[in-house]
Design a protein around this motif. Structure first.
Motif, PDB file in Angstrom:
ATOM      1  N   GLN A   1     -69.070 -15.411 -45.391  1.00 24.91           N
ATOM      2  CA  GLN A   1     -69.388 -15.125 -46.132  1.00 24.91           C
ATOM      3  C   GLN A   1     -69.734 -15.138 -47.127  1.00 24.91           C
ATOM      4  O   GLN A   1     -70.777 -14.896 -48.080  1.00 24.91           O
ATOM      5  CB  GLN A   1     -67.472 -15.718 -46.341  1.00 24.91           C
ATOM      6  CG  GLN A   1     -66.157 -14.864 -46.488  1.00 24.91           C
ATOM      7  CD  GLN A   1     -65.490 -14.753 -47.442  1.00 24.91           C
ATOM      8  OE1 GLN A   1     -64.688 -16.012 -47.729  1.00 24.91           O
ATOM      9  NE2 GLN A   1     -64.124 -14.166 -47.203  1.00 24.91           N
ATOM     10  N   ARG A   2     -70.516 -17.041 -46.663  1.00 22.86           N
ATOM     11  CA  ARG A   2     -72.153 -17.288 -47.196  1.00 22.86           C
ATOM     12  C   ARG A   2     -73.132 -16.781 -46.511  1.00 22.86           C
ATOM     13  O   ARG A   2     -74.020 -17.235 -47.635  1.00 22.86           O
ATOM     14  CB  ARG A   2     -71.796 -18.770 -46.995  1.00 22.86           C
ATOM     15  CG  ARG A   2     -70.862 -19.553 -47.740  1.00 22.86           C
ATOM     16  CD  ARG A   2     -71.315 -21.459 -47.904  1.00 22.86           C
ATOM     17  NE  ARG A   2     -71.407 -21.922 -46.507  1.00 22.86           N
ATOM     18  CZ  ARG A   2     -70.914 -21.931 -45.980  1.00 22.86           C
ATOM     19  NH1 ARG A   2     -69.424 -22.204 -45.885  1.00 22.86           N
ATOM     20  NH2 ARG A   2     -71.043 -22.843 -44.563  1.00 22.86           N
TER      21      ARG A   2
ATOM     22  N   ILE B   1     -63.567 -10.125 -41.576  1.00 30.66           N
ATOM     23  CA  ILE B   1     -64.862  -9.815 -41.960  1.00 30.66           C
ATOM     24  C   ILE B   1     -65.860  -8.496 -42.987  1.00 30.66           C
ATOM     25  O   ILE B   1     -67.136  -8.694 -42.978  1.00 30.66           O
ATOM     26  CB  ILE B   1     -65.789 -10.172 -40.656  1.00 30.66           C
ATOM     27  CG1 ILE B   1     -65.553  -8.837 -39.326  1.00 30.66           C
ATOM     28  CG2 ILE B   1     -65.293 -11.471 -40.463  1.00 30.66           C
ATOM     29  CD1 ILE B   1     -66.328  -8.808 -38.623  1.00 30.66           C
ATOM     30  N   HIS B   2     -64.275  -7.441 -43.104  1.00 29.87           N
ATOM     31  CA  HIS B   2     -65.261  -7.172 -44.135  1.00 29.87           C
ATOM     32  C   HIS B   2     -65.105  -7.052 -45.646  1.00 29.87           C
ATOM     33  O   HIS B   2     -64.948  -8.054 -45.863  1.00 29.87           O
ATOM     34  CB  HIS B   2     -63.985  -5.550 -44.434  1.00 29.87           C
ATOM     35  CG  HIS B   2     -64.214  -4.250 -44.084  1.00 29.87           C
ATOM     36  ND1 HIS B   2     -64.481  -4.745 -46.143  1.00 29.87           N
ATOM     37  CD2 HIS B   2     -64.616  -2.944 -43.762  1.00 29.87           C
ATOM     38  CE1 HIS B   2     -65.120  -3.391 -46.342  1.00 29.87           C
ATOM     39  NE2 HIS B   2     -65.272  -2.542 -45.502  1.00 29.87           N
TER      40      HIS B   2
ATOM     41  N   THR C   1     -64.171  -8.220 -48.478  1.00 33.66           N
ATOM     42  CA  THR C   1     -62.230  -8.849 -48.965  1.00 33.66           C
ATOM     43  C   THR C   1     -62.421  -9.717 -50.319  1.00 33.66           C
ATOM     44  O   THR C   1     -63.483 -10.250 -50.969  1.00 33.66           O
ATOM     45  CB  THR C   1     -62.321  -9.983 -47.465  1.00 33.66           C
ATOM     46  OG1 THR C   1     -61.779  -8.729 -46.322  1.00 33.66           O
ATOM     47  CG2 THR C   1     -61.704 -10.487 -47.711  1.00 33.66           C
ATOM     48  N   GLU C   2     -61.664  -9.480 -50.818  1.00 31.22           N
ATOM     49  CA  GLU C   2     -61.395 -10.010 -51.914  1.00 31.22           C
ATOM     50  C   GLU C   2     -61.144 -11.690 -52.356  1.00 31.22           C
ATOM     51  O   GLU C   2     -60.996 -12.100 -53.203  1.00 31.22           O
ATOM     52  CB  GLU C   2     -59.697  -9.086 -52.664  1.00 31.22           C
ATOM     53  CG  GLU C   2     -59.896  -7.663 -52.817  1.00 31.22           C
ATOM     54  CD  GLU C   2     -58.995  -6.911 -51.580  1.00 31.22           C
ATOM     55  OE1 GLU C   2     -59.159  -5.920 -51.681  1.00 31.22           O
ATOM     56  OE2 GLU C   2     -59.068  -7.728 -50.629  1.00 31.22           O
ATOM     57  N   PHE C   3     -60.918 -11.909 -51.338  1.00 28.98           N
ATOM     58  CA  PHE C   3     -60.831 -14.114 -51.412  1.00 28.98           C
ATOM     59  C   PHE C   3     -61.483 -14.323 -51.093  1.00 28.98           C
ATOM     60  O   PHE C   3     -62.222 -14.126 -49.526  1.00 28.98           O
ATOM     61  CB  PHE C   3     -58.845 -13.871 -51.027  1.00 28.98           C
ATOM     62  CG  PHE C   3     -58.841 -13.456 -49.770  1.00 28.98           C
ATOM     63  CD1 PHE C   3     -59.472 -14.380 -48.909  1.00 28.98           C
ATOM     64  CD2 PHE C   3     -57.809 -12.486 -49.715  1.00 28.98           C
ATOM     65  CE1 PHE C   3     -58.399 -14.266 -47.502  1.00 28.98           C
ATOM     66  CE2 PHE C   3     -57.656 -12.413 -48.588  1.00 28.98           C
ATOM     67  CZ  PHE C   3     -58.220 -12.955 -47.685  1.00 28.98           C
TER      68      PHE C   3
ATOM     69  N   ARG D   1     -60.318  -1.502 -43.175  1.00 28.38           N
ATOM     70  CA  ARG D   1     -61.232  -1.957 -43.187  1.00 28.38           C
ATOM     71  C   ARG D   1     -61.610  -2.983 -41.938  1.00 28.38           C
ATOM     72  O   ARG D   1     -62.181  -2.636 -40.520  1.00 28.38           O
ATOM     73  CB  ARG D   1     -60.785  -3.465 -43.667  1.00 28.38           C
ATOM     74  CG  ARG D   1     -60.724  -2.846 -44.833  1.00 28.38           C
ATOM     75  CD  ARG D   1     -60.355  -3.788 -46.422  1.00 28.38           C
ATOM     76  NE  ARG D   1     -60.718  -3.380 -47.485  1.00 28.38           N
ATOM     77  CZ  ARG D   1     -60.530  -4.313 -48.660  1.00 28.38           C
ATOM     78  NH1 ARG D   1     -60.160  -5.816 -48.141  1.00 28.38           N
ATOM     79  NH2 ARG D   1     -60.358  -3.500 -49.750  1.00 28.38           N
ATOM     80  N   ARG D   2     -60.184  -2.874 -40.677  1.00 29.86           N
ATOM     81  CA  ARG D   2     -60.290  -3.361 -39.499  1.00 29.86           C
ATOM     82  C   ARG D   2     -60.943  -2.285 -38.427  1.00 29.86           C
ATOM     83  O   ARG D   2     -61.700  -2.775 -37.540  1.00 29.86           O
ATOM     84  CB  ARG D   2     -58.973  -2.942 -38.552  1.00 29.86           C
ATOM     85  CG  ARG D   2     -59.179  -4.266 -37.039  1.00 29.86           C
ATOM     86  CD  ARG D   2     -57.631  -3.932 -36.874  1.00 29.86           C
ATOM     87  NE  ARG D   2     -57.338  -2.605 -36.309  1.00 29.86           N
ATOM     88  CZ  ARG D   2     -57.672  -2.430 -35.479  1.00 29.86           C
ATOM     89  NH1 ARG D   2     -58.505  -3.448 -34.398  1.00 29.86           N
ATOM     90  NH2 ARG D   2     -57.548  -1.316 -34.711  1.00 29.86           N
ATOM     91  N   SER D   3     -60.766  -0.842 -38.593  1.00 31.34           N
ATOM     92  CA  SER D   3     -61.736  -0.171 -37.774  1.00 31.34           C
ATOM     93  C   SER D   3     -63.324  -0.108 -38.244  1.00 31.34           C
ATOM     94  O   SER D   3     -63.969   0.373 -37.392  1.00 31.34           O
ATOM     95  CB  SER D   3     -60.717   1.156 -38.615  1.00 31.34           C
ATOM     96  OG  SER D   3     -59.895   1.448 -37.810  1.00 31.34           O
ATOM     97  N   GLU D   4     -63.646  -0.146 -39.496  1.00 28.01           N
ATOM     98  CA  GLU D   4     -64.751  -0.144 -39.844  1.00 28.01           C
ATOM     99  C   GLU D   4     -65.756  -1.106 -39.130  1.00 28.01           C
ATOM    100  O   GLU D   4     -66.709  -1.042 -37.914  1.00 28.01           O
ATOM    101  CB  GLU D   4     -64.827  -0.314 -41.304  1.00 28.01           C
ATOM    102  CG  GLU D   4     -64.287   0.801 -42.456  1.00 28.01           C
ATOM    103  CD  GLU D   4     -65.133   1.254 -43.030  1.00 28.01           C
ATOM    104  OE1 GLU D   4     -65.664  -0.238 -43.704  1.00 28.01           O
ATOM    105  OE2 GLU D   4     -64.350   1.750 -43.844  1.00 28.01           O
TER     106      GLU D   4
END
Length: 330
Positions: free
Chosen positions: A110-111, A153-154, A157-159, A317-320
Motif C-alpha cells: 500500500q505504501r 491489493i485492489h 481497498t478502503e482501509f 475486485r478480485r477478478s481485476e
C-alpha cells in the motif's frame, strides 16, 4: 514422554533458568491453557521468590480471560497496559488481516502502490516468487496471497493494513516491564505442538538473546509437551481453566476475534453468544476486514445481509487483480 518425566523436566528447567537469571525472571501470563499450566508448574517449583506473572491487558481480551487472571490464586500478578490502545493503533497504522506476515507485505504494497512490483516483499506476495539480489530462489513462501484474497491489493481497498497491534499492545508493554524491573529473562508457555509461527521459531527449551550488553533468557519449559501430556497434567492436578475453555468451548484464547485466527468465524459466533459487547466492539473496528476475509456470520442477520452485497464488489475486485497479476499479465 510420560507425565512424571515431563513434570520433572519442566521443574528442572524452571529452577535452572530462575537461578541463571538470579531470580530476575517473569512469566508471560496470558490466562490461556498453556500459560496457566506453566504458572502452576512454577508454583510447584517453590522458587525462593514469587516471580511476577505479567498479563498484557490489550483492552480487547475476553472478559472471561480478565476475570480468570484477576482471580488467579497467586499474589504477584502484574497487569500491564498497552502503549497505544487498539483503536489508536489501527487508526494510525492500519488494521491487521490474514496473518502477521501478509499484513506486513500488504502494508508495504500500500505504501508503494505506484510501482507495486518494485519492492521485494510486495513482489513476493503478488507473484509468489522469492528474490535475493534480484534472483529468484526456491523455498517456502509465507507471504504469497492466495487467489481468493487477491482483492486485498485492489487500489480501492478502503482501509489501511498493518501488523502493528501486537507490537504496541503486547511486545512493547513487556519490554517496558523488563526495563523498569531489570529483568534478565522470561518464562513462556510456547509449545511446538501448538503450531503457528511463534512455536515454529524455537527448537529448544531455552534461547539466549542479547539485549544491549546483557544476556536475556527466553525460557520455554513445556516446549515439548504434547496435548495429551497437557490434558493429563490438568486432570491429575485439578487445574482450573478460564470460562473461555470450560463454558465457551474455546481451544485457545487471545485477542477477541483476531483476524489472524484460523477459526475466525467460530470465534465471532462465540463472541456473539457469550460476550455480545465485545462482539459489537470488534464489529465496530474490524467488520470491513472480516468481510474482506470472506467470513460469513449467518447467526448475525444484519451482518449477513450487508456481506451478501459486499461480496459482489469483493469478487469484482478480485477478478481485476487476478487478471492483472496472475493470469499471465505482469
Amino acid at each position: 514422554m510420560d507425565l512424571e518425566l515431563a513434570v520433572e523436566d519442566a521443574l528442572f528447567r524452571i529452577k535452572r533458568d530462575y537461578e541463571r537469571t538470579g531470580g530476575k525472571i517473569y512469566l508471560s501470563f496470558s490466562g490461556g491453557k498453556d500459560s496457566t499450566v506453566l504458572a502452576h508448574l512454577i508454583m510447584m517449583a517453590d522458587l525462593q521468590t514469587k516471580i511476577p506473572f505479567v498479563f498484557a491487558n490489550t483492552g480487547i481480551e475476553l472478559d472471561a480471560t480478565l476475570r480468570f487472571v484477576k482471580q488467579f490464586p497467586y499474589d504477584n500478578i502484574v497487569i500491564s497496559k498497552p502503549r497505544k490502545p487498539f483503536g489508536q493503533v489501527i487508526n494510525e497504522y492500519g488494521k491487521p488481516c490474514l496473518s502477521k506476515l501478509k499484513s506486513e507485505a500488504l502494508s508495504t504494497y500500500q505504501r508503494h502502490m505506484d510501482e507495486p512490483l518494485k519492492t521485494a516483499r510486495a513482489y513476493q506476495m503478488i507473484t509468489g516468487v522469492r528474490l535475493k539480489g534480484g534472483v529468484p530462489i526456491p523455498g517456502r513462501n509465507s507471504y504469497k496471497l492466495a487467489n481468493k484474497h487477491m482483492h486485498f491489493i485492489h487500489p480501492n481497498t478502503e482501509f489501511k493494513i498493518a501488523n502493528k497491534c501486537c507490537q504496541y499492545m503486547k511486545k512493547y508493554p513487556f519490554q517496558d516491564f523488563e526495563k523498569e524491573n531489570n529483568m534478565r529473562g522470561s518464562f513462556s508457555g510456547v509449545r511446538t505442538a501448538e503450531g503457528g509461527t511463534r512455536s515454529m521459531a524455537y527448537d529448544s527449551c531455552v534461547k539466549i538473546k542479547r539485549k544491549g550488553d546483557k544476556e536475556f533468557v527466553m525460557s520455554m519449559p513445556i516446549i515439548d509437551w504434547d496435548d495429551q501430556i497437557m490434558d493429563e497434567f490438568i486432570e491429575k492436578f485439578g487445574i482450573e481453566l478460564s470460562d473461555a475453555y470450560k463454558v465457551y468451548g474455546c481451544t485457545r484464547t487471545g485477542c477477541c476475534a483476531c483476524p489472524y485466527s484460523q477459526n475466525l468465524g467460530e470465534e465471532l459466533k462465540m463472541l456473539y453468544e457469550y460476550e455480545p459487547n465485545k462482539y459489537k466492539a470488534m464489529m465496530h473496528w474490524m467488520k470491513d476486514v472480516y468481510m474482506y476475509q470472506l467470513v460469513e456470520c449467518e447467526f448475525d442477520e444484519a451482518y449477513s445481509n450487508e456481506y451478501k452485497e459486499r461480496k459482489k464488489e469483493i469478487e469484482r475486485r478480485r477478478s481485476e487483480m487476478m487478471e492483472k497479476f496472475r493470469n499471465g499479465v505482469k
